[in-house]
Write a protein that holds these residues in place. Structure first.
Motif, mmCIF file in Angstrom:
data_model
loop_
_atom_site.group_PDB
_atom_site.id
_atom_site.type_symbol
_atom_site.label_atom_id
_atom_site.label_comp_id
_atom_site.label_asym_id
_atom_site.label_seq_id
_atom_site.Cartn_x
_atom_site.Cartn_y
_atom_site.Cartn_z
ATOM 1 N N LYS A 160 1.457 7.372 5.644
ATOM 2 C CA LYS A 160 0.887 6.192 6.302
ATOM 3 C C LYS A 160 1.634 4.935 5.864
ATOM 4 O O LYS A 160 1.962 4.070 6.686
ATOM 5 C CB LYS A 160 -0.593 6.078 5.955
ATOM 6 N N LEU A 161 1.919 4.853 4.574
ATOM 7 C CA LEU A 161 2.614 3.687 4.035
ATOM 8 C C LEU A 161 4.046 3.616 4.566
ATOM 9 O O LEU A 161 4.528 2.542 4.955
ATOM 10 C CB LEU A 161 2.610 3.741 2.512
ATOM 11 N N ALA A 162 4.717 4.737 4.591
ATOM 12 C CA ALA A 162 6.095 4.767 5.086
ATOM 13 C C ALA A 162 6.170 4.331 6.545
ATOM 14 O O ALA A 162 7.048 3.546 6.937
ATOM 15 C CB ALA A 162 6.677 6.170 4.930
ATOM 16 N N ALA A 163 5.250 4.810 7.358
ATOM 17 C CA ALA A 163 5.233 4.450 8.778
ATOM 18 C C ALA A 163 4.996 2.948 8.959
ATOM 19 O O ALA A 163 5.629 2.300 9.805
ATOM 20 C CB ALA A 163 4.148 5.241 9.505
ATOM 21 N N ALA A 164 4.108 2.393 8.148
ATOM 22 C CA ALA A 164 3.809 0.962 8.241
ATOM 23 C C ALA A 164 5.003 0.115 7.826
ATOM 24 O O ALA A 164 5.287 -0.930 8.430
ATOM 25 C CB ALA A 164 2.596 0.641 7.371
ATOM 26 N N ILE A 165 5.723 0.556 6.793
ATOM 27 C CA ILE A 165 6.906 -0.181 6.339
ATOM 28 C C ILE A 165 7.983 -0.193 7.423
ATOM 29 O O ILE A 165 8.585 -1.235 7.714
ATOM 30 C CB ILE A 165 7.449 0.429 5.030
ATOM 31 N N VAL A 166 8.233 0.954 8.026
ATOM 32 C CA VAL A 166 9.249 1.041 9.080
ATOM 33 C C VAL A 166 8.878 0.143 10.256
ATOM 34 O O VAL A 166 9.733 -0.555 10.826
ATOM 35 C CB VAL A 166 9.421 2.507 9.539
ATOM 36 N N MET A 167 7.607 0.115 10.610
ATOM 37 C CA MET A 167 7.159 -0.714 11.728
ATOM 38 C C MET A 167 7.314 -2.209 11.394
ATOM 39 O O MET A 167 7.827 -2.990 12.195
ATOM 40 C CB MET A 167 5.694 -0.403 12.059
ATOM 41 N N ASP A 168 6.883 -2.584 10.189
ATOM 42 C CA ASP A 168 6.918 -4.000 9.801
ATOM 43 C C ASP A 168 8.338 -4.524 9.606
ATOM 44 O O ASP A 168 8.635 -5.672 9.938
ATOM 45 C CB ASP A 168 6.105 -4.223 8.517
ATOM 46 N N ARG A 169 9.212 -3.701 9.040
ATOM 47 C CA ARG A 169 10.561 -4.184 8.732
ATOM 48 C C ARG A 169 11.398 -4.430 9.988
ATOM 49 O O ARG A 169 12.403 -5.135 9.936
ATOM 50 C CB ARG A 169 11.274 -3.221 7.784
ATOM 51 N N GLU A 170 10.979 -3.834 11.119
ATOM 52 C CA GLU A 170 11.687 -4.093 12.375
ATOM 53 C C GLU A 170 11.457 -5.534 12.827
ATOM 54 O O GLU A 170 12.327 -6.142 13.451
ATOM 55 C CB GLU A 170 11.215 -3.118 13.454
ATOM 56 N N LYS A 171 10.292 -6.077 12.498
ATOM 57 C CA LYS A 171 9.970 -7.454 12.860
ATOM 58 C C LYS A 171 10.535 -8.427 11.829
ATOM 59 O O LYS A 171 11.083 -9.466 12.175
ATOM 60 C CB LYS A 171 8.452 -7.625 12.956
ATOM 61 N N GLN A 172 10.382 -8.054 10.551
ATOM 62 C CA GLN A 172 10.868 -8.910 9.472
ATOM 63 C C GLN A 172 11.199 -8.045 8.253
ATOM 64 O O GLN A 172 10.324 -7.398 7.698
ATOM 65 C CB GLN A 172 9.820 -9.955 9.099
ATOM 66 N N PRO A 173 12.457 -8.013 7.822
ATOM 67 C CA PRO A 173 12.836 -7.211 6.653
ATOM 68 C C PRO A 173 12.046 -7.632 5.407
ATOM 69 O O PRO A 173 11.665 -8.796 5.271
ATOM 70 C CB PRO A 173 14.331 -7.510 6.484
ATOM 71 N N PHE A 174 11.823 -6.679 4.519
ATOM 72 C CA PHE A 174 11.128 -6.977 3.264
ATOM 73 C C PHE A 174 12.123 -7.576 2.269
ATOM 74 O O PHE A 174 13.167 -6.979 1.987
ATOM 75 C CB PHE A 174 10.510 -5.706 2.683
ATOM 76 N N THR A 175 11.783 -8.750 1.746
ATOM 77 C CA THR A 175 12.667 -9.425 0.794
ATOM 78 C C THR A 175 11.956 -9.865 -0.474
ATOM 79 O O THR A 175 12.611 -10.141 -1.474
ATOM 80 C CB THR A 175 13.311 -10.673 1.434
ATOM 81 N N ARG A 176 10.609 -9.934 -0.460
ATOM 82 C CA ARG A 176 9.856 -10.471 -1.589
ATOM 83 C C ARG A 176 8.797 -9.479 -2.058
ATOM 84 O O ARG A 176 8.247 -8.702 -1.270
ATOM 85 C CB ARG A 176 9.162 -11.785 -1.209
ATOM 86 N N THR A 177 8.499 -9.531 -3.342
ATOM 87 C CA THR A 177 7.506 -8.618 -3.915
ATOM 88 C C THR A 177 6.111 -8.880 -3.356
ATOM 89 O O THR A 177 5.365 -7.951 -3.060
ATOM 90 C CB THR A 177 7.477 -8.750 -5.444
ATOM 91 N N LYS A 178 5.741 -10.148 -3.221
ATOM 92 C CA LYS A 178 4.407 -10.486 -2.702
ATOM 93 C C LYS A 178 4.266 -10.041 -1.253
ATOM 94 O O LYS A 178 3.192 -9.544 -0.849
ATOM 95 C CB LYS A 178 4.144 -11.980 -2.828
ATOM 96 N N GLN A 179 5.303 -10.203 -0.486
ATOM 97 C CA GLN A 179 5.311 -9.765 0.905
ATOM 98 C C GLN A 179 5.004 -8.274 0.997
ATOM 99 O O GLN A 179 4.168 -7.840 1.802
ATOM 100 C CB GLN A 179 6.676 -10.071 1.525
ATOM 101 N N LEU A 180 5.650 -7.481 0.161
ATOM 102 C CA LEU A 180 5.432 -6.032 0.168
ATOM 103 C C LEU A 180 4.049 -5.680 -0.370
ATOM 104 O O LEU A 180 3.341 -4.855 0.210
ATOM 105 C CB LEU A 180 6.512 -5.334 -0.673
ATOM 106 N N ALA A 181 3.649 -6.309 -1.487
ATOM 107 C CA ALA A 181 2.356 -6.011 -2.092
ATOM 108 C C ALA A 181 1.202 -6.349 -1.156
ATOM 109 O O ALA A 181 0.233 -5.580 -1.034
ATOM 110 C CB ALA A 181 2.212 -6.773 -3.405
ATOM 111 N N ASP A 182 1.306 -7.488 -0.458
ATOM 112 C CA ASP A 182 0.250 -7.878 0.485
ATOM 113 C C ASP A 182 0.171 -6.896 1.648
ATOM 114 O O ASP A 182 -0.922 -6.556 2.115
ATOM 115 C CB ASP A 182 0.522 -9.288 1.019
ATOM 116 N N MET A 183 1.327 -6.439 2.104
ATOM 117 C CA MET A 183 1.349 -5.488 3.210
ATOM 118 C C MET A 183 0.708 -4.155 2.791
ATOM 119 O O MET A 183 -0.076 -3.563 3.543
ATOM 120 C CB MET A 183 2.806 -5.278 3.656
ATOM 121 N N ILE A 184 1.016 -3.701 1.578
ATOM 122 C CA ILE A 184 0.438 -2.442 1.088
ATOM 123 C C ILE A 184 -1.074 -2.562 0.946
ATOM 124 O O ILE A 184 -1.824 -1.664 1.346
ATOM 125 C CB ILE A 184 1.076 -2.040 -0.258
#
Length: 303
Positions: free
Chosen positions: A162-186
């Motif tokens: 579930k987490l992997a699918a969400a990351i792939v979907m989100d990174r198409e709109k905006q790449p992950f560059t910050r720790t808070k960005q990733l932590a909030d998404m998780i």
């Protein structure tokens, strides 16, 4: 600079049964807490060799080497231990080795290193800042199946797919560059847990292990120990999470945990014998240093 409090300091060094004129190795120098304890037990002819891959740790190690001629520091991953010790002519002559695995307090506390989800920083997570691939690069380019596999194997994350699918979907709109960005998404994607851990704990652990090839490096280092250590030489290993501890526990045994399948664990010749029972931090140490709560010390002796 954050202070690093060495976990299980007395126990791990005492377990080495130090001979004053012996030769020892601290495979994870960090900020030198264990090394200084070992040096305090050594005599004038004793020798201690430190290893670390973090340039900041190397600077601290070089300062210590300047203060104490019995100590030297090697800027290298401990997976290189066999070749380095061989070049020194010390194969089979080392009396004791200490490994304090995982990430150090200064690395966690410095936001710019990107190890922590508790403060915002770049998605870096490299222990050796000279290496090429950062967490950001891996996270934004790994396939969905690779992401899921890493979260499951290295983070023991139940919702890895579930987490992997969400990351792939989100990174198409905006790449992950910050720790808070990733932590909030998780935290947004994963269901609420009864555990007190932050939802991003397992994923951040998994990414860090992947980026630094931590378990593969540990396997190579453990494999080298029977060649590095003298007969009767001791190995003290402090681990901080269950997968790491299982690997250490079972490495010198014939039977392996199926969760470790795929790692080149030998386990055929028992050249290292466990000494005593595994130790955990005392209640007093945990109160003083909460990060010691999950620490486990295992000690082995070369046969």
């Amino acid at each position: 600079m954050s202070e690093h409090v060495s976990v299980l300091l007395e126990e791990s060094v005492d377990a080495l049964a130090i001979e004053p004129n012996g030769t020892y190795m601290d495979c994870t120098f960090g900020r030198g807490g264990h090394s200084r304890k070992i040096l305090a037990a050594l005599g004038e002819q004793g020798r201690l060799i430190g290893f670390d891959q973090d340039p900041e740790a190397i600077r601290v190690g070089e300062a210590l080497a300047h203060e104490d001629s019995r100590f030297s520091i090697v800027h290298s991953n401990f997976s290189d231990v066999e070749s380095v010790i061989s070049s020194m002519g010390l194969l089979g002559k080392v009396d004791g080795v200490l490994m304090d695995l995982g990430v150090s307090s200064p690395q966690l506390d410095q936001a710019n290193r990107g190890f922590s989800f508790q403060q915002d920083g770049p998605l870096d997570m490299r222990m050796n800042t000279a290496q090429a691939q950062t967490a950001e690069q891996w996270l934004n380019h790994a396939s969905e199946s690779e992401l899921a596999d890493v979260f499951w194997r290295y983070g023991e994350e139940r919702f890895s797919r579930k987490l992997a699918a969400a990351i792939v979907m989100d990174r198409e709109k905006q790449p992950f560059t910050r720790t808070k960005q990733l932590a909030d998404m998780i935290a947004r994607v994963l269901p609420n847990s009864k555990e007190k851990k932050h939802p991003a704990t397992r994923a951040f652990q998994a990414i860090r292990i992947q980026v630094n090839a931590e378990l593969e490096s540990l396997v190579v280092a453990l494999e080298a120990m029977p060649k590095v250590l003298a007969h009767g030489g001791r190995l003290s290993v402090i681990s901080f999470h269950s997968l790491e501890d299982r690997l250490v526990k079972q490495f010198y045994k014939p039977k392996q945990d199926p969760r470790l399948r795929g790692l080149p664990v030998q386990g055929e010749k028992v050249e290292m014998k466990a000494v005593g029972k595994p130790l955990k931090a005392s209640a007093q140490e945990v109160d003083a240093n909460p990060r010691s709560r999950s620490a486990v010390l295992r000690v082995f002796e070369c046969q």
